[in-house]
Design an enzyme around this catalytic site. Sequence first.
Site, short mmCIF file in Angstrom:
data_model
loop_
_atom_site.label_atom_id
_atom_site.label_comp_id
_atom_site.label_asym_id
_atom_site.label_seq_id
_atom_site.Cartn_x
_atom_site.Cartn_y
_atom_site.Cartn_z
N ASN A 155 -74.91 -45.51 -84.78
CA ASN A 155 -75.77 -45.35 -83.60
C ASN A 155 -75.46 -44.01 -82.95
O ASN A 155 -74.34 -43.78 -82.47
CB ASN A 155 -75.53 -46.48 -82.60
CG ASN A 155 -76.49 -46.40 -81.41
OD1 ASN A 155 -77.63 -45.97 -81.55
ND2 ASN A 155 -76.02 -46.82 -80.25
N THR B 34 -76.00 -54.29 -78.58
CA THR B 34 -77.21 -55.05 -78.24
C THR B 34 -78.44 -54.41 -78.88
O THR B 34 -79.29 -55.11 -79.43
CB THR B 34 -77.38 -55.13 -76.72
OG1 THR B 34 -76.22 -55.71 -76.14
CG2 THR B 34 -78.58 -55.99 -76.36
N GLU C 246 -73.92 -61.61 -81.25
CA GLU C 246 -73.39 -60.36 -80.71
C GLU C 246 -72.09 -60.62 -79.95
O GLU C 246 -72.03 -61.49 -79.08
CB GLU C 246 -74.39 -59.69 -79.77
CG GLU C 246 -73.88 -58.38 -79.21
CD GLU C 246 -74.68 -57.84 -78.03
OE1 GLU C 246 -74.17 -56.94 -77.34
OE2 GLU C 246 -75.79 -58.34 -77.80
N GLY C 247 -71.07 -59.87 -80.28
CA GLY C 247 -69.78 -60.03 -79.63
C GLY C 247 -69.73 -59.41 -78.24
O GLY C 247 -70.68 -58.80 -77.75
N ALA C 248 -68.58 -59.59 -77.62
CA ALA C 248 -68.30 -59.00 -76.31
C ALA C 248 -67.32 -57.85 -76.52
O ALA C 248 -66.28 -58.03 -77.15
CB ALA C 248 -67.71 -60.04 -75.37
N GLY C 249 -67.65 -56.67 -76.02
CA GLY C 249 -66.73 -55.54 -76.15
C GLY C 249 -66.49 -55.18 -77.60
O GLY C 249 -67.37 -55.26 -78.45
N LYS D 104 -75.22 -65.01 -78.15
CA LYS D 104 -74.20 -64.25 -77.41
C LYS D 104 -73.14 -65.24 -76.97
O LYS D 104 -73.21 -65.80 -75.86
CB LYS D 104 -74.85 -63.57 -76.21
CG LYS D 104 -73.90 -62.70 -75.38
CD LYS D 104 -73.67 -61.33 -76.00
CE LYS D 104 -72.82 -60.46 -75.07
NZ LYS D 104 -72.56 -59.13 -75.66
N ASP E 235 -77.57 -58.66 -71.88
CA ASP E 235 -77.57 -58.57 -73.35
C ASP E 235 -78.13 -59.85 -73.98
O ASP E 235 -78.92 -59.79 -74.92
CB ASP E 235 -76.15 -58.33 -73.87
CG ASP E 235 -75.59 -56.99 -73.43
OD1 ASP E 235 -76.36 -56.14 -72.96
OD2 ASP E 235 -74.37 -56.80 -73.56
#
Length: 230
Positions: free
Chosen positions: A172, A18, A113-116, A39, A52
């Site tokens: 990151n 995110t 943005e993906g999930a997991g 999302k 998110d």
Amino acid sequence: MTAKTLFVTGTDTGVGKTLAACALLRNLRAQGKKVCGFKPVASGCENGKNADALALMQATDCTEPYERINPVALPEAIAPHLAAAHAHTAISTDALRAAHDALVNRYDWIIAEGAGGWLVPYGDTWTQAEWVAEMEWPVILVVGLRLGCLNHALLTVESIRHRTGFAGWIANVLPPQMAACEENIETLRQRISAPLLGIIPEHAGESGARDALDLKSLLKPPPAPAVLEP
């Protein structure tokens, strides 16, 4: 206008997808692009909304209806296919595609943005990766820099390349900063043949994450087609 959609995935859950997706949106917006976050699937929603997805909307001052930005909002903060089963529903490709189709002609860029992580299941017989491949979206991988990231990143890159385009990766730095952090980044640079779009510092805020990105490789125009001699 037809948006170019990029799909942001991660080496795992909790690696900063995110933060990176919002940084991409803010960076593109600062360059005068009309952008929108997306999302498709979110688990862990309160009152039908996901934190998110709301962050993506805030990054662009989005005025779209929430349901268009996050068409599948599941209450429990567990794997999407399990959250859907517990909610006595199923994740529908038709719903995901319809929401994206409603956005695509009004923006220059859509950052989805993906999930997991990349291969998270969306149902008993299909995964997030398979759906992104069906949509033919290039992928940006967020690598959470912590012990194990080399294996996770390289496996995920291999899987992405097997299915769809790979636009680049973002490092990151997660707190506490891992030992030999710079050497781990350099190891990934040597082994990932795609642009490193930025290194987000530990504890970076929204502006710090935005400024850490260099999107020249994403924004450069495609090469002109070759002109054949008569």
